[in-house]
Design a protein around this motif. Structure first.
Motif, PDB file in Angstrom:
ATOM      1  N   CYS A  75      -1.015   0.255   8.148  1.00 34.73           N
ATOM      2  CA  CYS A  75      -0.433  -0.883   7.430  1.00 34.73           C
ATOM      3  C   CYS A  75      -0.880  -2.200   8.047  1.00 34.73           C
ATOM      4  O   CYS A  75      -1.203  -2.272   9.233  1.00 34.73           O
ATOM      5  CB  CYS A  75       1.094  -0.811   7.485  1.00 34.73           C
ATOM      6  SG  CYS A  75       1.812   0.566   6.576  1.00 34.73           S
ATOM      7  N   SER A  76      -0.835  -3.241   7.233  1.00 37.36           N
ATOM      8  CA  SER A  76      -1.104  -4.591   7.736  1.00 37.36           C
ATOM      9  C   SER A  76       0.086  -5.051   8.580  1.00 37.36           C
ATOM     10  O   SER A  76       1.175  -4.458   8.530  1.00 37.36           O
ATOM     11  CB  SER A  76      -1.298  -5.555   6.561  1.00 37.36           C
ATOM     12  OG  SER A  76      -0.069  -5.741   5.874  1.00 37.36           O
ATOM     13  N   SER A  77      -0.106  -6.114   9.322  1.00 43.58           N
ATOM     14  CA  SER A  77       0.979  -6.676  10.136  1.00 43.58           C
ATOM     15  C   SER A  77       2.171  -7.081   9.271  1.00 43.58           C
ATOM     16  O   SER A  77       3.325  -6.856   9.630  1.00 43.58           O
ATOM     17  CB  SER A  77       0.491  -7.893  10.919  1.00 43.58           C
ATOM     18  OG  SER A  77      -0.501  -7.512  11.825  1.00 43.58           O
ATOM     19  N   SER A  78       1.883  -7.666   8.116  1.00 38.05           N
ATOM     20  CA  SER A  78       2.934  -8.084   7.201  1.00 38.05           C
ATOM     21  C   SER A  78       3.707  -6.875   6.666  1.00 38.05           C
ATOM     22  O   SER A  78       4.941  -6.921   6.559  1.00 38.05           O
ATOM     23  CB  SER A  78       2.336  -8.883   6.052  1.00 38.05           C
ATOM     24  OG  SER A  78       3.347  -9.274   5.157  1.00 38.05           O
ATOM     25  N   GLU A  79       2.991  -5.812   6.330  1.00 39.62           N
ATOM     26  CA  GLU A  79       3.658  -4.604   5.841  1.00 39.62           C
ATOM     27  C   GLU A  79       4.544  -4.002   6.923  1.00 39.62           C
ATOM     28  O   GLU A  79       5.673  -3.577   6.639  1.00 39.62           O
ATOM     29  CB  GLU A  79       2.623  -3.584   5.366  1.00 39.62           C
ATOM     30  CG  GLU A  79       1.939  -3.956   4.081  1.00 39.62           C
ATOM     31  CD  GLU A  79       0.820  -3.003   3.695  1.00 39.62           C
ATOM     32  OE1 GLU A  79       0.629  -2.790   2.485  1.00 39.62           O
ATOM     33  OE2 GLU A  79       0.118  -2.475   4.604  1.00 39.62           O
ATOM     34  N   LYS A  80       4.048  -3.965   8.163  1.00 38.36           N
ATOM     35  CA  LYS A  80       4.860  -3.441   9.270  1.00 38.36           C
ATOM     36  C   LYS A  80       6.147  -4.253   9.414  1.00 38.36           C
ATOM     37  O   LYS A  80       7.233  -3.692   9.562  1.00 38.36           O
ATOM     38  CB  LYS A  80       4.079  -3.498  10.579  1.00 38.36           C
ATOM     39  CG  LYS A  80       2.970  -2.498  10.685  1.00 38.36           C
ATOM     40  CD  LYS A  80       2.208  -2.667  11.992  1.00 38.36           C
ATOM     41  CE  LYS A  80       0.999  -1.764  12.042  1.00 38.36           C
ATOM     42  NZ  LYS A  80       0.230  -1.949  13.294  1.00 38.36           N
ATOM     43  N   SER A  91       0.823  -1.212   0.000  1.00 41.72           N
ATOM     44  CA  SER A  91       0.000   0.000   0.000  1.00 41.72           C
ATOM     45  C   SER A  91       0.859   1.264   0.000  1.00 41.72           C
ATOM     46  O   SER A  91       2.052   1.230   0.307  1.00 41.72           O
ATOM     47  CB  SER A  91      -0.908   0.006   1.227  1.00 41.72           C
ATOM     48  OG  SER A  91      -0.146   0.247   2.404  1.00 41.72           O
ATOM     49  N   TYR A 121       2.257   1.880   3.389  1.00 39.49           N
ATOM     50  CA  TYR A 121       3.490   1.122   3.576  1.00 39.49           C
ATOM     51  C   TYR A 121       4.675   1.889   2.983  1.00 39.49           C
ATOM     52  O   TYR A 121       5.698   2.079   3.637  1.00 39.49           O
ATOM     53  CB  TYR A 121       3.353  -0.258   2.916  1.00 39.49           C
ATOM     54  CG  TYR A 121       4.663  -0.982   2.725  1.00 39.49           C
ATOM     55  CD1 TYR A 121       5.264  -1.657   3.776  1.00 39.49           C
ATOM     56  CD2 TYR A 121       5.302  -0.985   1.484  1.00 39.49           C
ATOM     57  CE1 TYR A 121       6.473  -2.319   3.607  1.00 39.49           C
ATOM     58  CE2 TYR A 121       6.506  -1.644   1.312  1.00 39.49           C
ATOM     59  CZ  TYR A 121       7.078  -2.306   2.374  1.00 39.49           C
ATOM     60  OH  TYR A 121       8.284  -2.952   2.206  1.00 39.49           O
TER      61      TYR A 121
END
Length: 127
Positions: free
Chosen positions: A71-76, A2, A5
């Protein structure tokens, strides 16, 4: 990934580059590589540069964390894995870089062990 992100990543990379007071050529090359691999467009990067002009370090950090919250957890996890790799680019890890990285990781609620694991599977930023 995103735009949140990409923006959080750019803000935090900027802080990491500047925190030790030395902008190393290797760090700038790594930033270029990050832009390329994370597909950050020139438009997004130019907008980012316009936004940070005149901002204090604290304002840049706050902007990074605001974007990171979206952000999603994966993006973080990806953001911090790249920052972890970025901290090694200039051949030395400055204590200020470590403090920034650990503080931001803790503030974002991400586990440091997960960052290290993700960073190990992330390609090198050394060009």
């Amino acid at each position: 990934m995103s735009q949140h992100y990409q923006c959080s990543l750019l803000y935090l990379v900027k802080l990491l580059i500047d925190v030790d007071g030395i902008t190393d050529e290797r760090e700038l090359r790594a930033l270029y590589l990050i832009r390329e691999t994370e597909e950050i467009s020139d438009a997004v990067f130019m907008a980012f540069e316009d936004k940070i002009r005149g901002m204090t370090e604290r304002e840049v950090y706050d902007a990074a964390m605001s974007e990171l919250q979206l952000c999603s957890s994966s993006e973080k996890l990806n953001v911090f894995a790249l920052l972890y790799k970025m901290s090694e680019v200039d051949g030395r890890v400055d204590i200020k870089e470590i403090k920034l990285l650990l503080y931001a990781i803790k503030s974002a609620g991400v586990a440091f062990d997960e960052v290290v694991t993700r960073a190990k599977s992330t390609p090198s930023l050394v060009i």
